[in-house]
Design an enzyme around this catalytic site. Sequence first.
Site, PDB file in Angstrom:
ATOM      1  N   CYS A  74     -11.832   2.609 -29.567  1.00 33.44           N
ATOM      2  CA  CYS A  74     -13.346   3.316 -29.804  1.00 33.44           C
ATOM      3  C   CYS A  74     -13.475   3.196 -28.695  1.00 33.44           C
ATOM      4  O   CYS A  74     -14.630   3.148 -28.251  1.00 33.44           O
ATOM      5  CB  CYS A  74     -13.676   2.383 -30.839  1.00 33.44           C
ATOM      6  SG  CYS A  74     -12.965   2.313 -32.509  1.00 33.44           S
ATOM      7  N   GLU A  75     -13.095   4.241 -27.695  1.00 32.07           N
ATOM      8  CA  GLU A  75     -13.891   4.529 -26.290  1.00 32.07           C
ATOM      9  C   GLU A  75     -13.284   6.690 -26.363  1.00 32.07           C
ATOM     10  O   GLU A  75     -12.138   6.211 -26.396  1.00 32.07           O
ATOM     11  CB  GLU A  75     -13.563   3.819 -25.429  1.00 32.07           C
ATOM     12  CG  GLU A  75     -13.384   2.615 -25.641  1.00 32.07           C
ATOM     13  CD  GLU A  75     -15.149   1.637 -23.976  1.00 32.07           C
ATOM     14  OE1 GLU A  75     -14.784   2.439 -23.644  1.00 32.07           O
ATOM     15  OE2 GLU A  75     -15.443   0.560 -24.370  1.00 32.07           O
TER      16      GLU A  75
ATOM     17  N   GLY B  80       0.780  -1.448  -0.188  1.00 33.21           N
ATOM     18  CA  GLY B  80       0.096   0.187   0.067  1.00 33.21           C
ATOM     19  C   GLY B  80       0.790   0.959  -0.152  1.00 33.21           C
ATOM     20  O   GLY B  80       0.364   2.654  -0.491  1.00 33.21           O
TER      21      GLY B  80
ATOM     22  N   GLU C 104       3.748  -6.493   2.191  1.00 30.84           N
ATOM     23  CA  GLU C 104       3.507  -6.784   0.521  1.00 30.84           C
ATOM     24  C   GLU C 104       3.605  -5.434  -0.414  1.00 30.84           C
ATOM     25  O   GLU C 104       2.179  -5.699  -0.729  1.00 30.84           O
ATOM     26  CB  GLU C 104       2.214  -7.590   0.433  1.00 30.84           C
ATOM     27  CG  GLU C 104       1.677  -8.550   1.852  1.00 30.84           C
ATOM     28  CD  GLU C 104       0.227  -8.767   1.816  1.00 30.84           C
ATOM     29  OE1 GLU C 104      -0.595  -7.969   1.527  1.00 30.84           O
ATOM     30  OE2 GLU C 104       0.021 -10.672   2.717  1.00 30.84           O
ATOM     31  N   PRO C 105       4.632  -5.254  -0.195  1.00 31.82           N
ATOM     32  CA  PRO C 105       4.172  -4.044  -1.744  1.00 31.82           C
ATOM     33  C   PRO C 105       4.497  -4.423  -3.092  1.00 31.82           C
ATOM     34  O   PRO C 105       5.084  -5.742  -3.009  1.00 31.82           O
ATOM     35  CB  PRO C 105       5.978  -3.370  -0.497  1.00 31.82           C
ATOM     36  CG  PRO C 105       6.648  -4.518  -1.140  1.00 31.82           C
ATOM     37  CD  PRO C 105       5.566  -5.251  -0.008  1.00 31.82           C
ATOM     38  N   GLY C 106       4.232  -3.800  -4.166  1.00 34.34           N
ATOM     39  CA  GLY C 106       3.975  -4.343  -4.725  1.00 34.34           C
ATOM     40  C   GLY C 106       4.226  -3.119  -6.093  1.00 34.34           C
ATOM     41  O   GLY C 106       5.231  -2.586  -6.832  1.00 34.34           O
TER      42      GLY C 106
ATOM     43  N   TYR D 154       0.855  -2.561 -11.885  1.00 35.04           N
ATOM     44  CA  TYR D 154      -0.439  -2.126 -12.629  1.00 35.04           C
ATOM     45  C   TYR D 154      -0.492  -2.056 -13.830  1.00 35.04           C
ATOM     46  O   TYR D 154      -1.895  -1.206 -14.601  1.00 35.04           O
ATOM     47  CB  TYR D 154      -1.323  -1.848 -11.435  1.00 35.04           C
ATOM     48  CG  TYR D 154      -1.478  -1.960  -9.860  1.00 35.04           C
ATOM     49  CD1 TYR D 154      -1.714  -3.309  -9.968  1.00 35.04           C
ATOM     50  CD2 TYR D 154      -0.936  -1.760  -9.404  1.00 35.04           C
ATOM     51  CE1 TYR D 154      -2.076  -4.070  -9.028  1.00 35.04           C
ATOM     52  CE2 TYR D 154      -0.899  -1.872  -8.069  1.00 35.04           C
ATOM     53  CZ  TYR D 154      -0.718  -2.484  -7.862  1.00 35.04           C
ATOM     54  OH  TYR D 154      -0.643  -3.448  -6.148  1.00 35.04           O
TER      55      TYR D 154
ATOM     56  N   TYR E   9      -8.464   5.238 -12.545  1.00 36.69           N
ATOM     57  CA  TYR E   9      -9.056   5.606 -11.457  1.00 36.69           C
ATOM     58  C   TYR E   9      -8.228   7.256 -11.504  1.00 36.69           C
ATOM     59  O   TYR E   9      -8.042   8.027 -10.678  1.00 36.69           O
ATOM     60  CB  TYR E   9      -7.748   5.438 -10.417  1.00 36.69           C
ATOM     61  CG  TYR E   9      -7.589   3.989 -11.258  1.00 36.69           C
ATOM     62  CD1 TYR E   9      -8.043   3.061  -9.914  1.00 36.69           C
ATOM     63  CD2 TYR E   9      -6.733   3.005 -11.357  1.00 36.69           C
ATOM     64  CE1 TYR E   9      -8.256   1.408  -9.760  1.00 36.69           C
ATOM     65  CE2 TYR E   9      -6.324   1.293 -11.071  1.00 36.69           C
ATOM     66  CZ  TYR E   9      -7.262   0.845 -10.254  1.00 36.69           C
ATOM     67  OH  TYR E   9      -6.951  -0.745 -10.540  1.00 36.69           O
TER      68      TYR E   9
ATOM     69  N   ARG F  30      -5.095   2.707 -16.249  1.00 34.92           N
ATOM     70  CA  ARG F  30      -4.603   3.400 -14.593  1.00 34.92           C
ATOM     71  C   ARG F  30      -5.321   4.697 -15.385  1.00 34.92           C
ATOM     72  O   ARG F  30      -6.092   5.122 -15.133  1.00 34.92           O
ATOM     73  CB  ARG F  30      -3.517   3.365 -14.451  1.00 34.92           C
ATOM     74  CG  ARG F  30      -2.494   2.528 -13.712  1.00 34.92           C
ATOM     75  CD  ARG F  30      -1.737   2.392 -13.083  1.00 34.92           C
ATOM     76  NE  ARG F  30      -2.269   3.148 -11.150  1.00 34.92           N
ATOM     77  CZ  ARG F  30      -2.152   3.765 -10.750  1.00 34.92           C
ATOM     78  NH1 ARG F  30      -1.606   4.782 -11.754  1.00 34.92           N
ATOM     79  NH2 ARG F  30      -2.616   4.045  -9.809  1.00 34.92           N
TER      80      ARG F  30
HETATM   81  N1  LLP Z   1      -1.599  -7.091  -0.697  1.00 30.93           N
HETATM   82  C1  LLP Z   1      -2.778  -7.050  -0.766  1.00 30.93           C
HETATM   83  C2  LLP Z   1      -3.626  -8.063   0.199  1.00 30.93           C
HETATM   84  C3  LLP Z   1      -3.528  -6.660  -1.989  1.00 30.93           C
HETATM   85  O1  LLP Z   1      -4.843  -6.214  -2.384  1.00 30.93           O
HETATM   86  C4  LLP Z   1      -2.435  -4.965  -2.605  1.00 30.93           C
HETATM   87  C5  LLP Z   1      -3.633  -4.808  -3.622  1.00 30.93           C
HETATM   88  C6  LLP Z   1      -1.579  -5.639  -1.581  1.00 30.93           C
HETATM   89  C7  LLP Z   1      -0.539  -5.889  -1.524  1.00 30.93           C
HETATM   90  C8  LLP Z   1      -0.488  -4.631  -3.158  1.00 30.93           C
HETATM   91  O2  LLP Z   1      -0.482  -3.394  -2.791  1.00 30.93           O
HETATM   92  P1  LLP Z   1       0.450  -2.045  -3.720  1.00 30.93           P
HETATM   93  O3  LLP Z   1       1.892  -1.858  -2.591  1.00 30.93           O
HETATM   94  O4  LLP Z   1       0.819  -2.851  -5.082  1.00 30.93           O
HETATM   95  O5  LLP Z   1       0.000  -0.952  -3.126  1.00 30.93           O
HETATM   96  N2  LLP Z   1      -4.521  -1.717  -9.742  1.00 30.93           N
HETATM   97  C9  LLP Z   1      -4.466  -0.682  -8.652  1.00 30.93           C
HETATM   98  C10 LLP Z   1      -3.671  -0.811  -7.342  1.00 30.93           C
HETATM   99  C11 LLP Z   1      -5.136  -1.557  -6.937  1.00 30.93           C
HETATM  100  C12 LLP Z   1      -3.823  -2.481  -5.878  1.00 30.93           C
HETATM  101  C13 LLP Z   1      -5.265  -3.877  -4.996  1.00 30.93           C
HETATM  102  N3  LLP Z   1      -4.219  -4.858  -4.026  1.00 30.93           N
HETATM  103  C14 LLP Z   1      -4.319   0.831  -9.260  1.00 30.93           C
HETATM  104  O6  LLP Z   1      -3.321   0.300 -10.305  1.00 30.93           O
HETATM  105  O7  LLP Z   1      -3.547   1.744  -9.239  1.00 30.93           O
END
Ligand code: LLP
Length: 415
Positions: free
Chosen positions: A343-344, A239, A273-275, A372, A316, A312
């Site tokens: 076409c949107e 997050g 759990e960073p993404g 993402y 969003y 995105r």
């Molecule tokens: N852990 C869980 C349980 C999650 O649901 C998520 C993201 C993460 C970790 C990773 O979160 P991060 O560190 O990336 O913020 N598609 C959207 C983001 C959706 C995130 C969903 N869950 C976007 O493009 O902004």
Amino acid sequence: MDFLEYNQGILHCDGVAVEEIAQTIHTPCYVYSAAALTHNYHAFDNALPNIPHQICFAVKANGNLTILRHLANLGAGADIVSGGELYKALKAGIPNQKIVYSGVGKTTEEIRFALQSEILMFNVESESELLAIQAEAKQQHKRAPISIRVNPDVDPQTHRYIATGLKENKFGLPVEKAIKLYHQAALMPELEICGIACHIGSQLTSLQPFSAAFDRLLEMIRQLEQDNILLSYIDLGGGLGIRYKDETPPAPKEYGILIQDKFSGLSKTILLEPGRAICAEAGFLLTKIIYIKENDGKRFYIVDAGMNDLIRPTLYQAYHEIIPLRLSPDMEWTTVDVAGPICESGDFLAKSRSLPMLKEGDLILVKNSGAYGFSMASNYNARPRPPEVLIKDGAYSLIRKRETFDQLIENEIIL
Ligand code: LLP
């Protein structure tokens, strides 16, 4: 870290002229920097020097096998949310004992696969799921490692589509229910209670919501320990936000200080759990201006990447900085919409953006698209998904080929 820089007006990424990639791989195309991934991973890993921890990269942000392998080599585990992500994580070489499984809708088949794979733990999101895991564990004569995902009802102050820790969201269990479920689980010999999990949302730009959620977790952990339910892992989810435009998110280091302040007395292992914070800034989408048109004084750069490649902006209202591959001080600037071929009307990468006056055939890139981006790409309008490229040690390599027309139809059955 900015790994992009102009050298005599020509954009380079880690020493590679980005134009070269466009010439050989063509556009649209995703490009990632291995150095930036490494830098971002280490920023997290080094943020918790005083507490045992494991970074479980959120595969949903970027599931490319080479990216996962790169992170695995740095020591990363994975946070997965589907059988497909588990399959990819294992194929990429992420150790099973570093994999945590989140998500509200794990199917029986997925639970079976994860249990067979002996992952670190399931983050359980409902009573029914707990029972499904118990049943599967019984069948396999195994004890399933579980934690319960708590919904702490904290406002993460982010886009409503990516908020997950409010009571109106489908994720996790409210505190009281979670505690009840722990007691239920404690009576099931097929389950091994390992930890507690929480993820309140994505693209958080302040520590305050994290801090509030961590306090709820601490209260719960205390209560559970009083009831003799002991936990080894505290999974704090992902997050942490990044700077797309003018946000000022905390650095991983500040986030780490908060975590250590709250949890270092507990002698437990922290899972993160960073993404986004690992891979968003490490990637960009390279695209070419096909046409320039003006409608009633409004100027459009029509590019060869669309919302199917990067959704995105339209989903969003996300801001992604766009920069040209060639920049010179004498360029005139103009205001444009950067739109794709789909076409949107929602097919745009930027609205009313100030960009240099460019010409048809010029190349631009959409920054901060490493998270993402490709992972949310689709084949809408029967568009093959773009290739992916990794820049590493001053050279670039294809890490996913461009899809072909044949692949677009390979699963179809004409009657
Ligand atoms: N852990 C869980 C349980 C999650 O649901 C998520 C993201 C993460 C970790 C990773 O979160 P991060 O560190 O990336 O913020 N598609 C959207 C983001 C959706 C995130 C969903 N869950 C976007 O493009 O902004």
